[in-house]
Enzyme design. Structure first.
Site, PDB file in Angstrom:
ATOM      1  CG  ASP A   1      -2.171   0.852   0.938  1.00  0.00           C
ATOM      2  OD1 ASP A   1      -2.126   1.674   0.002  1.00  0.00           O
ATOM      3  OD2 ASP A   1      -3.167   0.723   1.668  1.00  0.00           O
TER       4      ASP A   1
HETATM    5  C1  BGC Z   1      -5.036   3.193   0.321  1.00  0.00           C
HETATM    6  C2  BGC Z   1      -5.251   2.159  -0.762  1.00  0.00           C
HETATM    7  C3  BGC Z   1      -5.104   2.788  -2.120  1.00  0.00           C
HETATM    8  C4  BGC Z   1      -3.773   3.474  -2.210  1.00  0.00           C
HETATM    9  C5  BGC Z   1      -3.502   4.085  -3.559  1.00  0.00           C
HETATM   10  C6  BGC Z   1      -3.824   4.039   0.104  1.00  0.00           C
HETATM   11  O1  BGC Z   1      -3.783   5.125   0.962  1.00  0.00           O
HETATM   12  O2  BGC Z   1      -4.952   2.536   1.574  1.00  0.00           O
HETATM   13  O3  BGC Z   1      -6.506   1.572  -0.608  1.00  0.00           O
HETATM   14  O4  BGC Z   1      -5.273   1.803  -3.109  1.00  0.00           O
HETATM   15  O5  BGC Z   1      -3.704   4.478  -1.234  1.00  0.00           O
HETATM   16  O6  BGC Z   1      -4.254   5.195  -3.782  1.00  0.00           O
END
Ligand code: BGC
Length: 762
Positions: A286
């Site tokens: 993530d």
């Molecule tokens: C989130 C994810 C997301 C990623 C990319 C993160 O802050 O937890 O769910 O896919 O950002 O935007």
């Protein structure tokens, strides 16, 4: 938009010709192609494939990346996310396939969570449709639109089980149940990916692996800790279902599990995901998931990057830990070349499976971008599906459906607002194009009904929610007048009307990432507004906006009608009007339990009995498992939702009450629509395993069917049950069933189900 010249096209074609042409389908040919390609790659180029920067068109996290084009030329980028439009994507892809040494195409990712520009209800809402065709269809439309705009990879489905409505990201998941969650995970992956052959098929990324929804105290990013038995039986099934459905990628979660952040957790990323489940795709972190392990307390960037690689992470989102430290770690013997090669291979395989080596511009078709995004047909589907996600929580005296004619007072901070309708995580949408409740009601009133609008109150009195959560251009209009004055105006409107529709609840960004709440009630000022409206004596319909189960005991006790509409997407206002006027009969059923107060949390239907269960129907018994000040009951149980018609369940009929081994059991029930209009009902099958080697839940969902019955019609619904449905993970994490007695239950929600006991021997 830049036009690609003929010369450029020819040079791209020539460039592609120079590198080996991969055959159409993966398999041995893919291995040969990638082995050949990797034999030409330097260590830096391999590490480049593991790097996923954000492009900055869309904000989904903190840092952003500079000089991306330069890095792409140097082969230091494997993919890019948060970049929007075919023109931009084509330009960037061109840099990769024309100006980098090995001409390796990039992956283009985005958070296409519940639709692209045509937005569907938030996932928690969508799960309440219990309609797997609708779920798959929403993912298919999202894939078609995103791919038409150049995207080949979505960070969806999010399948984190959550039993904690304080956690803002409960909005992004499918609720509390592992079985329903697994069915939805499967349908979403199918809808996005199909077989990845066409340029409308995009790669899915199941997230957040794992157990992100079990954050302590419902506080986002917080610690998670649970037994392996619970993990395997209750939280892991939806991720596994996505893997079984062939999901191409997995995103590691931010949280720790068993003391080790998921991003460095070999047990999760390798032992379970790859060894146990046979996952063949790639794992991405993530957003800055590797860097955050410094704050988790696992060491410096070099240390945590090595830990992540060794655990089984293939791609590093945003933080560039892999890019900047793995070379040194390799030289120092802290990681191996084989580990780097394995990660690089998996990223390249994804590109191969998507067909990007064959045609790096497979997803760059301006004609598609112009013709296939936010179309009337897609919006029509969004409207239809949204209406099927709303849950009618109460309808005393049949206040709903509204009759056309007469006067409606429409009040509330969410009544005349477009921006909040799509809900959280709708990053590609143009909010100004969504339909407000006011607009929806006006369109549906067909000039027969007068609508008086008054805002009535702000979202909250001191604007804390608006300031903290009102990001991304979704803030609500703020009425500067004293609240008494706004409420008085709404009361005035109500007094002139036959019925009041109060659009209250949360704004879109009060749920979603970094939007946890310790109090899950409607903001106080809106409660005051509702009280004032109820005092007028007019029938009040509460149209409730929320991204989480709310504690609305008072509202349930006092408001005659409550329609929960989540955040319904681009067509929310139309879909809400469809249901309010009865053009659509509501059929949504809750995928979470709604507590009486926040102190009951976590409250979920598939709990254990404990050694001191409360007697059925009792509130309090001394020395039993309960509270002094609130009963153990929810306000609304899992699986609950009303209709404008009424369904009666006949007796549950089983093919046998005593079974052996591989025999199959059928459970049938007749369902009669004894109301005056057609309606849809979700018939639910639950099973209880009465005695086990480990304690077993009081009931578990094992099947459901959504049926349509015309007025007066009766249908027989049959479920076939085998020992597969009785299996669970025991203390040794062995997945099997144990002989004994089972209660088979069928009903219209998890509380009101008919039950028959059977004995099943080996
Ligand atoms: C989130 C994810 C997301 C990623 C990319 C993160 O802050 O937890 O769910 O896919 O950002 O935007």
């Amino acid at each position: 938009m830049k036009k690609t010249s003929l010369l450029a096209i020819l040079s791209i074609a020539a460039a592609i010709q120079l590198s080996a042409q991969p055959p159409a389908s993966p398999g041995p040919a893919m291995n040969t192609f990638i082995t050949n390609l990797m034999s030409k790659m330097t260590l830096d180029e391999k590490l480049g494939q593991l790097n996923l920067p954000g492009a900055g068109d869309i904000t989904t996290g903190q840092a952003s990346n500079s000089n991306i084009a330069g890095k792409i030329k140097e082969g230091k980028v494997g993919g890019l996310f948060n970049i929007k439009s075919v023109a931009k994507i084509r330009d960037v892809q061109k840099v990769a396939v024309e100006q980098s040494r090995l001409k390796i195409p990039l992956l283009f990712g985005m958070d296409v969570i519940h639709g692209y520009e045509t937005v569907f209800p938030i996932p928690l809402g969508l799960s309440c449709s219990w309609d797997m065709d609708a779920v798959e269809k929403s993912a298919r439309i999202a894939a078609t639109e995103a791919s038409a705009d150049g995207i080949c990879w979505t960070f969806s489905p999010m399948v984190d089980i959550s039993r904690d409505p304080r956690w803002g990201r409960i909005a992004e998941g499918n609720g509390e149940d592992p079985y329903l969650g697994s069915m939805i995970a499967k349908a979403m992956v199918k809808g996005y990916q199909r077989d990845l052959k066409n340029n409308t098929d995009i790669m899915a990324c199941v997230k957040h692996y794992a157990l992100y929804g079990a954050a302590e105290a419902g506080r986002d990013y917080n610690t998670t800790d649970m037994s392996r038995v619970r993990m395997f039986n209750e939280y892991l099934p939806p991720y596994k279902a996505a893997v079984d459905a062939g999901v191409g990628s997995v995103m590691a979660s931010f949280n720790e599990v068993d003391g080790i952040p998921a991003t460095a957790n070999k047990f999760l990323q390798t032992d379970v995901l790859r060894t146990r489940w046979g996952f063949k795709g790639f794992v991405v972190t993530d957003y800055t998931g590797i860097n955050e392990m410094i704050d988790h307390g696992l060491g410096d960037l070099q240390t945590v990057s090595a830990l992540a690689l060794k655990a089984g992470i293939d791609m590093d989102m945003v933080g560039e830990g892999f890019l900047t430290t793995l070379k040194k770690s390799l030289q120092q013997g802290k990681v191996t070349q084989a580990q780097i090669d394995a990660a690089c291979r998996r990223v390249l395989e994804a590109k191969y499976k998507l067909g990007l080596f064959k045609d790096p511009y497979k997803y760059c078709d301006e004609k598609r971008a112009a013709a296939e995004i936010f179309t009337d047909a897609n919006r029509k589907e969004a409207r239809r599906i949204a209406a099927d996600c709303f849950v009618l929580l109460k309808n005393q005296g049949n206040v709903l459906p509204l009759k056309r004619g007469g006067t409606i007072a429409l009040v509330g901070p969410l009544a005349d607002n477009k921006e909040n309708m799509p809900g959280t995580w709708s990053v590609a949408a143009d909010f100004t194009k969504s339909i407000s409740v006011l607009q929806g009601l006006k369109d549906a009133a067909r000039d027969q009904t007068k609508i008086i609008y008054a805002q009535g109150s702000n979202l909250d009195e001191d604007s804390v929610f608006e300031v903290r959560a009102g990001m991304f251009g979704k803030s609500l209009h703020r009425d500067p007048r004293p609240v008494e004055q706004s409420i008085q105006e709404a009361v005035q409107a109500a007094s002139q009307a036959d019925v009041v529709v109060a659009a209250l609840g949360e704004s879109a960004e009060m749920s979603g990432e970094s939007s946890s709440r310790s109090n899950i009630e409607i903001p106080k000022v809106q409660q005051r507004l509702l009280e004032a409206l109820l005092r007028t004596g007019k029938p009040v319909v509460l149209v409730l906006f929320t991204g989480r189960p709310l504690a609305i005991k008072w509202e349930n006790d006092n408001a005659p009608a409550i329609l929960n509409v989540w955040f319904g997407g681009s067509e929310a206002g139309h879909a809400i009007a469809d249901v309010l006027f009865g053009d659509v009969n509501p059929s949504g059923k809750l995928s979470t339990t709604w507590p009486q107060n926040v102190g009951q949390v976590p409250l979920y239907y598939n709990h254990k009995t404990t050694g001191r269960p409360l007697a059925e129907g009792a509130w309090f018994q001394k020395f039993r498992s309960n509270y002094l000040d609130v009963s153990n009951d929810p306000v609304y149980p899992f699986g609950y939702g009303l209709s404008y018609t009424h369904f009666t369940y006949g007796d549950l009929v089983l093919s046998s009450k005593s079974l052996k081994g591989a025999q199959k059991l059928t459970a049938s029930v007749t369902v009669t629509n004894d109301g005056a209009r057609e309606g849809k009902e979700v018939v639910q099958l639950y099973i209880r395993d009465l005695v086990g080697s480990i304690t077993r839940p009081v009931k578990e969902l094992k099947g459901f069917q959504k049926i349509t019955l015309s007025a007066g019609e009766t249908k027989t619904v049959t479920f076939t049950i085998s020992t597969e449905d009785l299996k669970f993970y025991n203390s040794d994490l062995k997945y099997d069933w144990e002989p004994g007695e089972f209660d088979i239950m069928v009903g219209g929600n998890s509380r009101d189900a008919k039950s028959v006991r059977v004995n099943w021997v080996k």
